[in-house]
Write a protein that holds these residues in place. Structure first.
Motif, short mmCIF file in Angstrom:
data_model
loop_
_atom_site.label_atom_id
_atom_site.label_comp_id
_atom_site.label_asym_id
_atom_site.label_seq_id
_atom_site.Cartn_x
_atom_site.Cartn_y
_atom_site.Cartn_z
N ASN A 150 0.84 -1.21 0.00
CA ASN A 150 0.00 0.00 0.00
C ASN A 150 0.87 1.26 0.00
O ASN A 150 0.64 2.20 0.78
CB ASN A 150 -0.94 0.00 1.20
N LEU A 151 1.85 1.29 -0.89
CA LEU A 151 2.76 2.43 -0.96
C LEU A 151 2.08 3.62 -1.63
O LEU A 151 1.09 3.47 -2.35
CB LEU A 151 4.01 2.04 -1.76
N ASN A 152 2.62 4.80 -1.38
CA ASN A 152 2.10 6.01 -2.01
C ASN A 152 2.47 6.02 -3.48
O ASN A 152 3.64 6.17 -3.84
CB ASN A 152 2.68 7.26 -1.34
N VAL A 153 1.49 5.87 -4.35
CA VAL A 153 1.71 5.86 -5.79
C VAL A 153 0.82 6.92 -6.42
O VAL A 153 -0.39 6.92 -6.21
CB VAL A 153 1.42 4.49 -6.42
N PHE A 154 1.41 7.82 -7.18
CA PHE A 154 0.67 8.85 -7.88
C PHE A 154 0.83 8.61 -9.38
O PHE A 154 1.89 8.86 -9.95
CB PHE A 154 1.17 10.25 -7.50
N GLU A 155 -0.24 8.11 -10.01
CA GLU A 155 -0.23 7.84 -11.44
C GLU A 155 -0.78 9.03 -12.22
O GLU A 155 -1.29 9.99 -11.65
CB GLU A 155 -1.04 6.58 -11.76
N GLU A 156 -0.65 8.93 -13.54
CA GLU A 156 -1.10 9.99 -14.46
C GLU A 156 -0.45 11.32 -14.13
O GLU A 156 -1.10 12.37 -14.11
CB GLU A 156 -2.63 10.09 -14.46
N ARG A 157 0.84 11.27 -13.86
CA ARG A 157 1.64 12.46 -13.64
C ARG A 157 2.80 12.50 -14.63
O ARG A 157 3.44 11.48 -14.87
CB ARG A 157 2.22 12.49 -12.23
N VAL A 158 3.08 13.66 -15.19
CA VAL A 158 4.20 13.87 -16.09
C VAL A 158 5.20 14.78 -15.38
O VAL A 158 4.86 15.90 -14.98
CB VAL A 158 3.76 14.50 -17.43
N ILE A 159 6.43 14.32 -15.24
CA ILE A 159 7.47 15.11 -14.58
C ILE A 159 7.98 16.16 -15.57
O ILE A 159 8.37 15.83 -16.69
CB ILE A 159 8.64 14.21 -14.14
N VAL A 160 7.98 17.42 -15.16
CA VAL A 160 8.41 18.48 -16.07
C VAL A 160 9.58 19.29 -15.55
O VAL A 160 10.17 20.08 -16.29
CB VAL A 160 7.23 19.43 -16.40
N LYS A 161 9.97 19.12 -14.27
CA LYS A 161 11.08 19.91 -13.76
C LYS A 161 11.65 19.28 -12.50
O LYS A 161 10.91 18.91 -11.59
CB LYS A 161 10.63 21.34 -13.44
N LEU A 162 12.98 19.16 -12.45
CA LEU A 162 13.68 18.82 -11.22
C LEU A 162 14.12 20.12 -10.56
O LEU A 162 14.72 20.98 -11.21
CB LEU A 162 14.90 17.94 -11.51
N LEU A 163 13.82 20.26 -9.29
CA LEU A 163 14.14 21.48 -8.56
C LEU A 163 15.45 21.31 -7.80
O LEU A 163 15.65 20.29 -7.13
CB LEU A 163 13.02 21.83 -7.58
N THR A 164 16.32 22.28 -7.93
CA THR A 164 17.63 22.22 -7.27
C THR A 164 17.98 23.58 -6.68
O THR A 164 17.38 24.61 -7.04
CB THR A 164 18.75 21.83 -8.25
#
Length: 693
Positions: A150-164
């Motif tokens: 029962n892990l936290n899974v978020f589907e239907e997401r597109v990654i658009v930026k890594l924050l640094t």
């Protein structure tokens, strides 16, 4: 917008990403999330081959094997780090049995021995398989465990930026994961990621100081590709923040099929909605020696066998076709007089003569006679009881599952031919990592799977699946250990750092970059066609300094054109509808950035006259003639073997958000470590590192 805070994120849900999520949980990390476009959308669950291979230490029979012996197979191709090879070999059995214990159906005998077979570049019998869908079976086993936990899974997401955020010199020196001897490569700290929710069309922000980056290989870069149609890859997001890469020129190519599914009745579910089924034609697809047919572009007229035009000796022809079964990847060492000459013939038909090529299993190739086959092929077919009158009958005996696989996707090899081409299949390079799969210059970033550059020029077949699992183990263990020991490098450690201001700045840029182009410019579909054709033409199995010079200039112009849209800061990201075209434009930009970085690296390698090696040939006027049957311009520069001791590193340089250049430099490959293996000493170190005392 809502900001969700976690200790760690896993981006991507292929076999590597899923394993990382399971291992983080096993190591006691609770506050993390897996973010993905869909659990059934990755390359791992949608790809395979005749007998898709998993490579691990030999576990059966009387043949001796050892970790060090396995490492030598990793290093023989050159340009590979000894420490990474040692970790992959040493952890292979643990990672393999983890999958077995989760239910992946790897075969063993009644005594519990996990038998193996030889694969390409493999001197031992270390390879194993669940059949053509090995990586899919791995994913299914891991998905069951993810759901059970029962892990936290978020589907239907597109990654658009890594924050640094930028690290000060003092902060960089305090982090053991940041290599301070990397030319002028940037040194940064991961602080989170921005994604688009495909259901609500809104931006979401996830704040975390550890990101497992499991986004797969560069599947969206090539026009002629066997990567699953829906798999694009996202290495461009990491290159965009200056993450160091290595070995980018070392891609792998081979013959693969592609079948249009739009008019076919499928017998299997198609959860990813792919419209073209792509598959490697390795193993028995070649060992049964089908007829190679070419036609005009309509696929029907002027049907003829063409391989006889390139061979003086039919026995030699049939022998080379047979050998393609377990020498499937195109190999520069086998191009002039070996089995990879077949790839060149197919490439010439499709790319120069502009014809289409098919494998026909309903009839034997011209002049076929079992009695004249080379001994190796004849013995293999005899031992396999595959002496049928046609390639189809031989395939039916040797591997009926290979026939059923295509029937599942609406194509009957008993009735129609199989269209093929020489396709991009895998990148042995990728982001540079240390032995814990940490980025060498972006603290908190853990690239795993194909996006991590852990292989050299050539590798035994199946090592990619093992590397993804090993990387998951190592990254999860390192993150958990750091969390347990309270050595978290919080973004808030810097008084000058304002996370909300960073989010607002980057979201504004994304909103501008995602705007529709003016009518005079291409939209994202046309932009992708442009860079994919460029990559297949100049970054495929044939490369030349002159061609790459022009290709790089055109690639830079395309990237600059796409980045120009980011100069408009008047677009309000808060009121924007982040719809399908919006996220595909952003994806196109990161893919375009990646293709420019790859071409820059390939150019740097070609300019150094490294020569023909791995899965590509460097063409030059003073090279060796490949064959009198090909154009005189097809002259291959021999390999400079001195470069097998070196690795090409690359990183992108940006000035005012415009890509200025790709910096490339060579470093010697790390030698194989020789650690102290005295038990008491290892035990003491283990207790100290894991704080068990």
């Amino acid at each position: 917008m809502t900001i969700k805070e976690y200790d760690a994120l896993v981006l991507g849900s292929g076999a590597a990403g899923l394993a990382a999520a399971v291992r983080l949980s096993a190591e006691g990390v609770e506050n993390f999330a897996l973010i993905t476009e869909g659990l059934h959308c990755g390359a791992s669950i949608n790809t395979g081959s005749d007998k898709q291979t998993y490579y691990k230490l030999g576990l059966s029979g009387s043949s001796k094997d050892s970790v060090r012996d396995m490492v030598s197979s990793y290093l023989v191709g050159g340009s590979a780090d000894g420490d990474l090879a040692l970790v992959e070999a040493a952890t292979s059995t643990r990672a393999f049995f983890h999958l077995v214990n989760l239910g992946a159906p790897f075969p063993c005998d009644q005594f519990g021995e996990y038998c193996g077979y030889k694969t390409d570049h493999d001197p031992a019998r270390r390879a194993t398989s669940c059949g053509p869908y090995t990586s899919r079976e791995m994913c299914r086993a891991l998905i069951r465990e993810v759901k059970r936990l029962n892990l936290n899974v978020f589907e239907e997401r597109v990654i658009v930026k890594l924050l640094t955020r930028e690290l000060t010199e003092e902060e960089a020196r305090a982090r053991e994961s940041v290599d301070l001897n990397l030319s002028d490569a940037p040194r940064k700290q991961i602080v989170g990621a921005i994604v688009i929710n495909c259901k609500t069309h809104e931006l979401e922000v996830y704040r975390a100081n550890y990101i497992v980056f499991a986004v797969g290989g560069p599947g969206g870069l090539y026009q002629t590709s066997v990567y699953p149609q829906g798999h694009m890859g996202a290495i461009g997001l990491a290159l965009e923040i200056g993450a160091l890469a290595k070995g980018l020129p070392e891609s792998q190519f081979g013959m693969a099929s592609f079948t249009d599914l739009t008019q076919r009745a499928l017998r299997v579910e198609n959860p990813s909605g792919i419209k073209e089924f792509r598959w490697n034609v390795s193993g028995s697809y070649m060992q049964t020696i089908p007829a190679f047919i070419s036609t005009e572009p309509d696929g029907q007229s002027d049907r003829r066998e063409f391989l006889n035009e390139y061979f003086h000796d039919t026995q030699d022809l049939f022998g080379k076709v047979f050998l393609k079964g377990y020498q499937w990847p195109f190999d520069a060492r086998k191009a002039l007089n070996g089995s990879s000459f077949i790839d060149l013939c197919v490439f010439y038909e499709t790319n120069v003569r502009k014809r289409r090529v098919f494998l026909d299993y309903t009839r034997n190739p011209q002049g076929f006679d079992m009695a004249i086959l080379p001994e190796e092929a004849r013995v293999y077919l005899t031992n396999s009881n595959a002496l049928g009158a046609t390639p189809f009958e031989r395939l039916q005996k040797m591997n009926p599952g290979a026939i059923e696989l295509y029937r599942d996707w609406g194509l009957d090899l008993a009735q129609e031919p199989l269209e093929i081409a020489v396709c991009a299949q895998h990148n042995n390079g990728g982001l540079a990592v240390d032995i814990w799969w940490r980025s060498l210059n972006i603290s908190g970033l853990y690239p795993i799977g194909e996006v991590a550059g852990t292989h050299g020029v050539a590798r035994p077949g199946g090592t990619a699946l093992n590397a993804g699992q090993v990387g998951a183990f190592r990254a999860a263990l390192d993150i958990a250990r750091r969390l347990r020991s309270h050595k978290r490098h919080d973004a808030g450690a810097s008084d000058e750092f304002d996370f909300h201001a960073l989010v607002d700045l980057e979201a504004t840029k994304l909103a501008s970059l995602s705007e529709a182009p003016s009518p005079s410019h291409k939209d994202w579909q046309g932009e992708r066609v442009e860079f994919r054709e460029r990559m297949s033409r100049y970054g495929g199995i044939f490369r030349s300094v002159e061609g790459l010079q022009n290709a790089r200039a055109d690639a830079k112009a395309q990237v600059d054109r796409l980045l120009q849209r980011g100069a408009n800061d008047s677009v309000d990201w808060r009121s924007k509808d982040w719809d399908y075209d919006t996220w595909e434009r952003l994806r196109t930009l990161q893919l375009a950035l990646a293709h420019l970085a790859y071409l820059d690296a390939i150019y740097a390698q070609s300019l150094a006259r490294v020569g023909s090696r791995g899965s590509s040939l460097t063409l030059t006027h003073d090279g060796e003639v490949i064959s009198e049957r090909f154009p005189d311009s097809w002259r291959a520069l021999p390999e400079d073997v001195a470069y097998r001791e070196k690795i090409l590193y690359s990183y992108c340089v940006f000035r005012h958000d415009v890509k200025e250049a790709t910096q490339n430099f060579w470093r010697r490959a790390k030698p194989l470590p020789n650690p102290d293996d005295w038990f008491e000493n290892v035990w003491r170190e283990f207790r100290t590192i894991n704080q068990l005392d």
